[in-house]
Design a protein around this motif. Structure first.
Motif, PDB file in Angstrom:
ATOM      1  N   GLY A  95     142.218 134.951 -50.650  1.00 36.59           N
ATOM      2  CA  GLY A  95     142.007 136.317 -50.201  1.00 36.59           C
ATOM      3  C   GLY A  95     140.672 136.885 -50.643  1.00 36.59           C
ATOM      4  O   GLY A  95     140.074 137.710 -49.952  1.00 36.59           O
ATOM      5  N   SER A  96     140.169 136.425 -51.777  1.00 37.63           N
ATOM      6  CA  SER A  96     138.898 136.941 -52.287  1.00 37.63           C
ATOM      7  C   SER A  96     137.695 136.446 -51.489  1.00 37.63           C
ATOM      8  O   SER A  96     136.630 137.060 -51.545  1.00 37.63           O
ATOM      9  CB  SER A  96     138.720 136.583 -53.765  1.00 37.63           C
ATOM     10  N   VAL A  97     137.830 135.335 -50.755  1.00 39.38           N
ATOM     11  CA  VAL A  97     136.707 134.830 -49.964  1.00 39.38           C
ATOM     12  C   VAL A  97     136.736 135.342 -48.526  1.00 39.38           C
ATOM     13  O   VAL A  97     135.768 135.180 -47.793  1.00 39.38           O
ATOM     14  CB  VAL A  97     136.597 133.285 -49.989  1.00 39.38           C
ATOM     15  N   PHE A  98     137.856 135.948 -48.123  1.00 39.25           N
ATOM     16  CA  PHE A  98     137.973 136.527 -46.793  1.00 39.25           C
ATOM     17  C   PHE A  98     137.729 138.028 -46.842  1.00 39.25           C
ATOM     18  O   PHE A  98     138.129 138.698 -47.790  1.00 39.25           O
ATOM     19  CB  PHE A  98     139.380 136.292 -46.215  1.00 39.25           C
ATOM     20  N   HIS A  99     137.125 138.548 -45.808  1.00 37.13           N
ATOM     21  CA  HIS A  99     137.024 139.998 -45.641  1.00 37.13           C
ATOM     22  C   HIS A  99     138.432 140.528 -45.388  1.00 37.13           C
ATOM     23  O   HIS A  99     139.268 139.838 -44.806  1.00 37.13           O
ATOM     24  CB  HIS A  99     136.107 140.322 -44.459  1.00 37.13           C
ATOM     25  N   ASP A 100     138.703 141.743 -45.824  1.00 36.08           N
ATOM     26  CA  ASP A 100     140.036 142.335 -45.648  1.00 36.08           C
ATOM     27  C   ASP A 100     140.474 142.380 -44.187  1.00 36.08           C
ATOM     28  O   ASP A 100     141.662 142.308 -43.888  1.00 36.08           O
ATOM     29  CB  ASP A 100     140.071 143.761 -46.206  1.00 36.08           C
ATOM     30  N   LYS A 101     139.526 142.491 -43.273  1.00 34.06           N
ATOM     31  CA  LYS A 101     139.836 142.588 -41.848  1.00 34.06           C
ATOM     32  C   LYS A 101     139.602 141.275 -41.116  1.00 34.06           C
ATOM     33  O   LYS A 101     139.506 141.244 -39.888  1.00 34.06           O
ATOM     34  CB  LYS A 101     139.005 143.697 -41.222  1.00 34.06           C
ATOM     35  N   ALA A 102     139.542 140.184 -41.845  1.00 33.33           N
ATOM     36  CA  ALA A 102     139.243 138.882 -41.254  1.00 33.33           C
ATOM     37  C   ALA A 102     140.313 138.452 -40.255  1.00 33.33           C
ATOM     38  O   ALA A 102     141.482 138.824 -40.354  1.00 33.33           O
ATOM     39  CB  ALA A 102     139.103 137.826 -42.348  1.00 33.33           C
TER      40      ALA A 102
END
Length: 124
Positions: free
Chosen positions: A28-35
């Motif tokens: 989750g930390s490497v993805f944008h929140d809206k990914a």
């Protein structure tokens, strides 16, 4: 000195590590929140949010715990501009060969995955 390429590689290595350890928090930390997560495997096109995808990763057995090596490799990275990039990466995970197309955005000086589009095939 421009560290864009090294910064992107670091995010990708964290991505590989998170998938191999089924570490949803790291992932989750490497993805944008809206990914966006999009799969085309077997002609079954799926579009998921991170809220849907991350719990699935957290619930599955960690490939590392089953003795699987972290075998991710970067095929290519394209820097589209100061705040946009793409990467094609491959890895074998849980008996499947994956090719992922990752789109990145840089926001607040931090690279994050904005979209993951991938296909996979069952390992022979």
């Amino acid at each position: 000195m421009d560290t864009t390429l090294e910064d992107l590689k670091a995010v990708i290595l964290s991505y590989f590590d998170a998938l191999n350890r089924s570490d949803a928090e790291l992932l989750g930390s490497v993805f944008h929140d809206k990914a966006l997560y999009a799969s085309t495997t077997g002609g079954d096109v799926r579009f998921w949010s991170m809220d849907h995808y991350l719990p699935i990763v957290a619930a599955r057995p960690a490939p590392a715990s089953r003795g699987e090596a972290n075998n991710g490799r970067i095929v290519s990275i394209t820097i589209a501009g100061p705040d946009a990039a793409t990467a094609i990466v491959q890895m074998t995970l849980l008996g499947r060969d994956y090719t992922d197309i990752l789109s990145f955005v840089r926001q607040d000086r931090r690279w994050r995955i904005a979209a993951k589009v991938f296909d996979s095939t069952k390992k022979p």
